[in-house]
Design a protein around this motif. Structure first.
Motif, PDB file in Angstrom:
ATOM      1  N   ALA A 252      -0.105  11.107   8.000  1.00 38.06           N
ATOM      2  CA  ALA A 252      -1.143  12.134   8.061  1.00 38.06           C
ATOM      3  C   ALA A 252      -1.153  12.970   6.776  1.00 38.06           C
ATOM      4  O   ALA A 252      -2.221  13.291   6.234  1.00 38.06           O
ATOM      5  CB  ALA A 252      -0.925  13.029   9.280  1.00 38.06           C
ATOM      6  N   THR A 253       0.040  13.294   6.283  1.00 40.43           N
ATOM      7  CA  THR A 253       0.139  14.057   5.037  1.00 40.43           C
ATOM      8  C   THR A 253      -0.383  13.249   3.859  1.00 40.43           C
ATOM      9  O   THR A 253      -1.110  13.768   2.999  1.00 40.43           O
ATOM     10  CB  THR A 253       1.602  14.467   4.780  1.00 40.43           C
ATOM     11  OG1 THR A 253       2.068  15.275   5.863  1.00 40.43           O
ATOM     12  CG2 THR A 253       1.734  15.259   3.483  1.00 40.43           C
ATOM     13  N   ASN A 254      -0.029  11.960   3.805  1.00 38.20           N
ATOM     14  CA  ASN A 254      -0.504  11.086   2.728  1.00 38.20           C
ATOM     15  C   ASN A 254      -2.029  10.996   2.715  1.00 38.20           C
ATOM     16  O   ASN A 254      -2.658  11.030   1.651  1.00 38.20           O
ATOM     17  CB  ASN A 254       0.090   9.683   2.877  1.00 38.20           C
ATOM     18  CG  ASN A 254       1.587   9.632   2.607  1.00 38.20           C
ATOM     19  OD1 ASN A 254       2.159  10.596   2.068  1.00 38.20           O
ATOM     20  ND2 ASN A 254       2.225   8.545   2.970  1.00 38.20           N
ATOM     21  N   VAL A 255      -2.624  10.878   3.902  1.00 42.52           N
ATOM     22  CA  VAL A 255      -4.083  10.800   4.008  1.00 42.52           C
ATOM     23  C   VAL A 255      -4.710  12.109   3.550  1.00 42.52           C
ATOM     24  O   VAL A 255      -5.722  12.114   2.831  1.00 42.52           O
ATOM     25  CB  VAL A 255      -4.508  10.455   5.456  1.00 42.52           C
ATOM     26  CG1 VAL A 255      -6.021  10.604   5.619  1.00 42.52           C
ATOM     27  CG2 VAL A 255      -4.084   9.045   5.816  1.00 42.52           C
ATOM     28  N   LEU A 256      -4.129  13.227   3.964  1.00 38.02           N
ATOM     29  CA  LEU A 256      -4.632  14.541   3.560  1.00 38.02           C
ATOM     30  C   LEU A 256      -4.613  14.685   2.044  1.00 38.02           C
ATOM     31  O   LEU A 256      -5.589  15.148   1.439  1.00 38.02           O
ATOM     32  CB  LEU A 256      -3.797  15.643   4.211  1.00 38.02           C
ATOM     33  CG  LEU A 256      -4.241  17.088   3.960  1.00 38.02           C
ATOM     34  CD1 LEU A 256      -5.629  17.328   4.538  1.00 38.02           C
ATOM     35  CD2 LEU A 256      -3.243  18.063   4.563  1.00 38.02           C
ATOM     36  N   HIS A 257      -3.521  14.269   1.416  1.00 33.67           N
ATOM     37  CA  HIS A 257      -3.416  14.348  -0.044  1.00 33.67           C
ATOM     38  C   HIS A 257      -4.441  13.443  -0.719  1.00 33.67           C
ATOM     39  O   HIS A 257      -5.033  13.808  -1.742  1.00 33.67           O
ATOM     40  CB  HIS A 257      -2.002  13.962  -0.487  1.00 33.67           C
ATOM     41  CG  HIS A 257      -0.978  15.002  -0.171  1.00 33.67           C
ATOM     42  ND1 HIS A 257       0.379  14.767  -0.229  1.00 33.67           N
ATOM     43  CD2 HIS A 257      -1.104  16.300   0.214  1.00 33.67           C
ATOM     44  CE1 HIS A 257       1.035  15.868   0.098  1.00 33.67           C
ATOM     45  NE2 HIS A 257       0.155  16.805   0.375  1.00 33.67           N
TER      46      HIS A 257
ATOM     47  N   PHE B 225       0.833  -1.200   0.000  1.00 37.02           N
ATOM     48  CA  PHE B 225       0.000   0.000   0.000  1.00 37.02           C
ATOM     49  C   PHE B 225       0.869   1.253   0.000  1.00 37.02           C
ATOM     50  O   PHE B 225       1.635   1.481   0.939  1.00 37.02           O
ATOM     51  CB  PHE B 225      -0.911   0.013   1.230  1.00 37.02           C
ATOM     52  CG  PHE B 225      -2.108  -0.878   1.125  1.00 37.02           C
ATOM     53  CD1 PHE B 225      -3.332  -0.372   0.699  1.00 37.02           C
ATOM     54  CD2 PHE B 225      -2.023  -2.225   1.423  1.00 37.02           C
ATOM     55  CE1 PHE B 225      -4.443  -1.189   0.597  1.00 37.02           C
ATOM     56  CE2 PHE B 225      -3.122  -3.049   1.325  1.00 37.02           C
ATOM     57  CZ  PHE B 225      -4.341  -2.536   0.907  1.00 37.02           C
ATOM     58  N   PRO B 226       0.759   2.095  -1.034  1.00 36.75           N
ATOM     59  CA  PRO B 226       1.547   3.337  -1.078  1.00 36.75           C
ATOM     60  C   PRO B 226       1.321   4.225   0.144  1.00 36.75           C
ATOM     61  O   PRO B 226       2.220   4.973   0.543  1.00 36.75           O
ATOM     62  CB  PRO B 226       1.041   4.021  -2.355  1.00 36.75           C
ATOM     63  CG  PRO B 226       0.497   2.916  -3.193  1.00 36.75           C
ATOM     64  CD  PRO B 226      -0.088   1.928  -2.228  1.00 36.75           C
ATOM     65  N   LEU B 227       0.148   4.132   0.743  1.00 38.20           N
ATOM     66  CA  LEU B 227      -0.181   4.964   1.896  1.00 38.20           C
ATOM     67  C   LEU B 227       0.801   4.765   3.042  1.00 38.20           C
ATOM     68  O   LEU B 227       1.076   5.686   3.817  1.00 38.20           O
ATOM     69  CB  LEU B 227      -1.599   4.627   2.369  1.00 38.20           C
ATOM     70  CG  LEU B 227      -2.235   5.553   3.401  1.00 38.20           C
ATOM     71  CD1 LEU B 227      -2.462   6.947   2.815  1.00 38.20           C
ATOM     72  CD2 LEU B 227      -3.559   4.980   3.889  1.00 38.20           C
ATOM     73  N   PHE B 228       1.355   3.551   3.153  1.00 40.43           N
ATOM     74  CA  PHE B 228       2.244   3.238   4.269  1.00 40.43           C
ATOM     75  C   PHE B 228       3.719   3.212   3.861  1.00 40.43           C
ATOM     76  O   PHE B 228       4.546   2.578   4.517  1.00 40.43           O
ATOM     77  CB  PHE B 228       1.855   1.877   4.867  1.00 40.43           C
ATOM     78  CG  PHE B 228       0.406   1.800   5.287  1.00 40.43           C
ATOM     79  CD1 PHE B 228      -0.095   2.665   6.244  1.00 40.43           C
ATOM     80  CD2 PHE B 228      -0.452   0.882   4.709  1.00 40.43           C
ATOM     81  CE1 PHE B 228      -1.422   2.618   6.622  1.00 40.43           C
ATOM     82  CE2 PHE B 228      -1.783   0.820   5.080  1.00 40.43           C
ATOM     83  CZ  PHE B 228      -2.276   1.689   6.034  1.00 40.43           C
ATOM     84  N   SER B 229       4.043   3.923   2.796  1.00 41.44           N
ATOM     85  CA  SER B 229       5.412   3.910   2.278  1.00 41.44           C
ATOM     86  C   SER B 229       6.423   4.489   3.267  1.00 41.44           C
ATOM     87  O   SER B 229       7.610   4.153   3.219  1.00 41.44           O
ATOM     88  CB  SER B 229       5.483   4.694   0.961  1.00 41.44           C
ATOM     89  OG  SER B 229       5.061   6.044   1.164  1.00 41.44           O
TER      90      SER B 229
END
Length: 226
Positions: A126-131, A13-17
């Protein structure tokens, strides 16, 4: 599914990179692996919005119903997608439904409080989720503008082009799009009718711009599709 297998899947998952090994291990302990049969609902409007989901296998339809019962599809999600994320920003009960499409589904579920704890400990997450949420809001705005300013034929062609750019596979000079959508699904996504979708697809086929079957669309030349 054991911790090692969960760890392996979550790494994709890219979200957890930005996660280090310890964070991935903790996440692996938090998530629950689940399976559901095709056509079943993961949640419906009014359900408690207390979990986030991560799709491993299958296709998920996110949508709602209008006051007259017409289905409105907001997104079609494929493996490695996160969904149900509105609980992060304060949603208490679901406003949409999440329905599995025409194959069985595998996914992880995670309690929202656990996810929020991970976000507090990892600012990049948090930044990834915001994006991600911002990107989805932009897509909603783009679809709204499309409904206002573009005619039905253009919206259907834009759908084909977007599908080709995201999930298409090059076959020589042609682009093959495999999907699990009915023509009614395409109509619900593009704000048109099933009859209009059928008419436009047949017209494009007659012009030799595409060839389509129930589960695929072959675009002859993406640059010339109009």
């Amino acid at each position: 599914m054991d911790i090692t297998s969960k760890f392996t899947f979550l790494e994709q998952f890219p979200l957890f990179s930005s996660f280090n090994a310890d964070e991935k291990k903790l996440l692996s302990q938090m998530v629950e692996f689940k399976k559901r049969p095709k056509y079943s609902y993961l949640y419906v409007p009014g359900d408690s919005s207390d979990k986030i989901f991560f799709l491993l296998k299958g296709t998920i339809k996110i949508g709602s119903h209008s006051s007259d019962g017409k289905e409105v599809i907001k997104a079609i999600l494929h493996p490695m997608a996160m969904f149900g994320e509105m609980c992060i920003v304060g949603e208490d009960s679901r406003k949409d439904f999440a329905r599995i499409m025409n194959q069985d589904c595998q996914y992880f579920s995670l309690k929202v409080e656990d996810f929020q704890r991970l976000m507090r400990g990892n600012h990049q997450l948090a930044t990834n989720v915001l994006h991600m949420i911002g990107g989805r809001l932009r897509k909603v705005e783009d679809r709204l503008e499309s409904l206002i300013f573009k005619d039905a034929r253009t919206r259907i062609i834009d759908f084909i082009k977007e599908s080709a750019s995201k999930r298409g596979r090059q076959v020589g000079f042609e682009t093959l799009i495999k999907h699990s959508l009915t023509q009614q699904d395409i109509a619900n996504l593009t704000g048109t009718s099933r009859q209009t979708v059928t008419s436009v697809l047949n017209e494009l086929k007659k012009l030799n711009m595409i060839y389509f079957t129930r589960k695929s669309i072959l675009v002859r030349d993406l640059a010339k599709l109009e």
